[in-house]
Write a protein that holds these residues in place. Structure first.
Motif, PDB file in Angstrom:
ATOM      1  N   SER A  33      -8.465 -57.395  50.867  1.00  0.00           N
ATOM      2  CA  SER A  33      -8.714 -58.282  52.007  1.00  0.00           C
ATOM      3  C   SER A  33      -8.682 -57.481  53.301  1.00  0.00           C
ATOM      4  O   SER A  33      -7.916 -56.517  53.433  1.00  0.00           O
ATOM      5  CB  SER A  33      -7.694 -59.419  52.046  1.00  0.00           C
ATOM      6  OG  SER A  33      -6.471 -58.975  52.579  1.00  0.00           O
ATOM      7  N   LEU A  34      -9.499 -57.898  54.231  1.00  0.00           N
ATOM      8  CA  LEU A  34      -9.590 -57.238  55.528  1.00  0.00           C
ATOM      9  C   LEU A  34      -8.226 -57.229  56.222  1.00  0.00           C
ATOM     10  O   LEU A  34      -7.791 -56.209  56.758  1.00  0.00           O
ATOM     11  CB  LEU A  34     -10.632 -57.943  56.407  1.00  0.00           C
ATOM     12  CG  LEU A  34     -10.810 -57.336  57.776  1.00  0.00           C
ATOM     13  CD1 LEU A  34     -12.206 -56.775  57.922  1.00  0.00           C
ATOM     14  CD2 LEU A  34     -10.563 -58.381  58.830  1.00  0.00           C
ATOM     15  N   GLY A  35      -7.532 -58.352  56.188  1.00  0.00           N
ATOM     16  CA  GLY A  35      -6.232 -58.456  56.834  1.00  0.00           C
ATOM     17  C   GLY A  35      -5.207 -57.511  56.223  1.00  0.00           C
ATOM     18  O   GLY A  35      -4.423 -56.888  56.939  1.00  0.00           O
ATOM     19  N   TYR A  36      -5.219 -57.401  54.893  1.00  0.00           N
ATOM     20  CA  TYR A  36      -4.253 -56.525  54.234  1.00  0.00           C
ATOM     21  C   TYR A  36      -4.541 -55.064  54.559  1.00  0.00           C
ATOM     22  O   TYR A  36      -3.632 -54.296  54.858  1.00  0.00           O
ATOM     23  CB  TYR A  36      -4.251 -56.756  52.722  1.00  0.00           C
ATOM     24  CG  TYR A  36      -3.027 -56.185  52.063  1.00  0.00           C
ATOM     25  CD1 TYR A  36      -1.823 -56.881  52.098  1.00  0.00           C
ATOM     26  CD2 TYR A  36      -3.058 -54.952  51.441  1.00  0.00           C
ATOM     27  CE1 TYR A  36      -0.673 -56.354  51.512  1.00  0.00           C
ATOM     28  CE2 TYR A  36      -1.921 -54.422  50.850  1.00  0.00           C
ATOM     29  CZ  TYR A  36      -0.738 -55.132  50.891  1.00  0.00           C
ATOM     30  OH  TYR A  36       0.393 -54.602  50.315  1.00  0.00           O
ATOM     31  N   LEU A  37      -5.820 -54.677  54.522  1.00  0.00           N
ATOM     32  CA  LEU A  37      -6.185 -53.302  54.865  1.00  0.00           C
ATOM     33  C   LEU A  37      -5.776 -52.988  56.306  1.00  0.00           C
ATOM     34  O   LEU A  37      -5.254 -51.913  56.594  1.00  0.00           O
ATOM     35  CB  LEU A  37      -7.681 -53.063  54.670  1.00  0.00           C
ATOM     36  CG  LEU A  37      -8.185 -51.662  55.016  1.00  0.00           C
ATOM     37  CD1 LEU A  37      -7.474 -50.592  54.190  1.00  0.00           C
ATOM     38  CD2 LEU A  37      -9.695 -51.579  54.798  1.00  0.00           C
ATOM     39  N   SER A  38      -5.973 -53.946  57.191  1.00  0.00           N
ATOM     40  CA  SER A  38      -5.572 -53.763  58.583  1.00  0.00           C
ATOM     41  C   SER A  38      -4.064 -53.540  58.687  1.00  0.00           C
ATOM     42  O   SER A  38      -3.603 -52.669  59.421  1.00  0.00           O
ATOM     43  CB  SER A  38      -5.984 -54.980  59.410  1.00  0.00           C
ATOM     44  OG  SER A  38      -5.497 -54.876  60.728  1.00  0.00           O
ATOM     45  N   VAL A  40      -2.110 -52.331  56.364  1.00  0.00           N
ATOM     46  CA  VAL A  40      -1.816 -51.006  55.798  1.00  0.00           C
ATOM     47  C   VAL A  40      -2.106 -49.936  56.839  1.00  0.00           C
ATOM     48  O   VAL A  40      -1.299 -49.032  57.061  1.00  0.00           O
ATOM     49  CB  VAL A  40      -2.620 -50.756  54.495  1.00  0.00           C
ATOM     50  CG1 VAL A  40      -2.540 -49.293  54.072  1.00  0.00           C
ATOM     51  CG2 VAL A  40      -2.120 -51.661  53.375  1.00  0.00           C
ATOM     52  N   GLU A  41      -3.247 -50.023  57.510  1.00  0.00           N
ATOM     53  CA  GLU A  41      -3.602 -49.041  58.535  1.00  0.00           C
ATOM     54  C   GLU A  41      -2.622 -49.041  59.699  1.00  0.00           C
ATOM     55  O   GLU A  41      -2.387 -48.005  60.307  1.00  0.00           O
ATOM     56  CB  GLU A  41      -5.019 -49.281  59.066  1.00  0.00           C
ATOM     57  CG  GLU A  41      -6.107 -48.781  58.169  1.00  0.00           C
ATOM     58  CD  GLU A  41      -7.470 -48.750  58.852  1.00  0.00           C
ATOM     59  OE1 GLU A  41      -7.578 -49.132  60.046  1.00  0.00           O
ATOM     60  OE2 GLU A  41      -8.431 -48.347  58.183  1.00  0.00           O
ATOM     61  N   ARG A  42      -2.057 -50.193  60.019  1.00  0.00           N
ATOM     62  CA  ARG A  42      -1.093 -50.271  61.121  1.00  0.00           C
ATOM     63  C   ARG A  42       0.327 -49.946  60.674  1.00  0.00           C
ATOM     64  O   ARG A  42       1.257 -49.974  61.478  1.00  0.00           O
ATOM     65  CB  ARG A  42      -1.133 -51.663  61.762  1.00  0.00           C
ATOM     66  CG  ARG A  42      -2.398 -51.874  62.587  1.00  0.00           C
ATOM     67  CD  ARG A  42      -2.447 -53.246  63.228  1.00  0.00           C
ATOM     68  NE  ARG A  42      -2.811 -54.234  62.207  1.00  0.00           N
ATOM     69  CZ  ARG A  42      -2.272 -55.441  62.098  1.00  0.00           C
ATOM     70  NH1 ARG A  42      -1.351 -55.845  62.927  1.00  0.00           N
ATOM     71  NH2 ARG A  42      -2.673 -56.258  61.145  1.00  0.00           N
ATOM     72  N   GLY A  43       0.493 -49.618  59.388  1.00  0.00           N
ATOM     73  CA  GLY A  43       1.815 -49.248  58.884  1.00  0.00           C
ATOM     74  C   GLY A  43       2.746 -50.426  58.703  1.00  0.00           C
ATOM     75  O   GLY A  43       3.962 -50.259  58.637  1.00  0.00           O
ATOM     76  N   GLN A  44       2.184 -51.619  58.594  1.00  0.00           N
ATOM     77  CA  GLN A  44       3.011 -52.813  58.428  1.00  0.00           C
ATOM     78  C   GLN A  44       3.219 -53.177  56.965  1.00  0.00           C
ATOM     79  O   GLN A  44       4.124 -53.935  56.646  1.00  0.00           O
ATOM     80  CB  GLN A  44       2.385 -53.997  59.170  1.00  0.00           C
ATOM     81  CG  GLN A  44       2.377 -53.780  60.670  1.00  0.00           C
ATOM     82  CD  GLN A  44       1.707 -54.915  61.405  1.00  0.00           C
ATOM     83  OE1 GLN A  44       0.889 -55.646  60.843  1.00  0.00           O
ATOM     84  NE2 GLN A  44       2.047 -55.075  62.675  1.00  0.00           N
ATOM     85  N   LYS A  45       2.384 -52.670  56.087  1.00  0.00           N
ATOM     86  CA  LYS A  45       2.499 -52.944  54.649  1.00  0.00           C
ATOM     87  C   LYS A  45       2.522 -51.636  53.884  1.00  0.00           C
ATOM     88  O   LYS A  45       1.832 -50.682  54.238  1.00  0.00           O
ATOM     89  CB  LYS A  45       1.308 -53.770  54.138  1.00  0.00           C
ATOM     90  CG  LYS A  45       1.229 -55.165  54.679  1.00  0.00           C
ATOM     91  CD  LYS A  45       2.268 -56.055  54.057  1.00  0.00           C
ATOM     92  CE  LYS A  45       2.087 -57.486  54.557  1.00  0.00           C
ATOM     93  NZ  LYS A  45       3.107 -58.368  54.089  1.00  0.00           N
TER      94      LYS A  45
END
Length: 127
Positions: A33-38, A40-45
Motif C-alpha cells: 500500500s502507498l501509505g505503508y511504503l510512505s 517505511v520511507e519515513r522510518g515510522q514502520k
C-alpha cells in the motif's frame, strides 16, 4: 539514538528518487500500500524482510546493495555521534568502507565535523 528503520527509510527514499519514481509507482510495483511504503520511507514502520525484498525488486536494486548503503549510513551516524560527544572514535566505529574517509575531527569546533564520501560531502552538525 540511531534508529535503523529511519536509516533504511532514508536509503529507500533516495533510491526511489534517484530513479525519478513516485511512491505510487513503487508501491504498485511492489504490491504494497502507498501509505505503508510512505511510513517505511519515513522510518515510522519496520519493514519485514519479505517487504524489503518486494521493494528492492520494484526498485531493481539488490537487497545487499541496499543494506550496504544502510550500513554506510549507520557507520557515519555512529562516527558523527562520537565526534559530537567529543569522544575519541573507537576503531570499531571508524568506517572501513570503500573510499569513505574522515578528513577532519580534531581541531574543529566540537559541534561540527566534515566527513567526505566518494559521491558527496556530508556535513554533520550536532543538535
Amino acid at each position: 539514538m540511531i534508529l535503523l528503520r529511519r536509516l533504511l527509510g532514508d536509503v529507500l527514499r533516495r533510491q526511489r528518487q534517484r530513479q525519478g519514481r513516485t511512491l505510487r509507482e513503487v508501491s504498485s510495483s511492489a504490491r504494497v500500500s502507498l501509505g505503508y511504503l510512505s511510513e517505511v520511507e519515513r522510518g515510522q514502520k519496520e519493514a519485514s524482510s519479505e517487504l524489503l525484498s518486494a521493494i528492492c525488486d520494484a526498485l531493481d536494486v539488490r537487497m545487499s546493495e541496499l543494506m550496504r548503503e544502510v550500513s554506510d549510513e549507520l557507520s557515519l551516524a555512529e562516527l558523527a555521534a562520537s565526534a559530537a560527544a567529543n569522544e575519541p572514535v573507537p576503531a570499531a566505529v571508524r568506517p572501513m568502507l570503500n573510499s569513505v574517509s574522515v578528513t577532519s575531527v580534531a581541531g574543529v569546533p566540537t559541534d561540527r565535523v566534515t566527513i567526505k564520501a566518494p559521491a558527496e560531502a556530508v556535513d554533520v552538525v550536532a543538535a
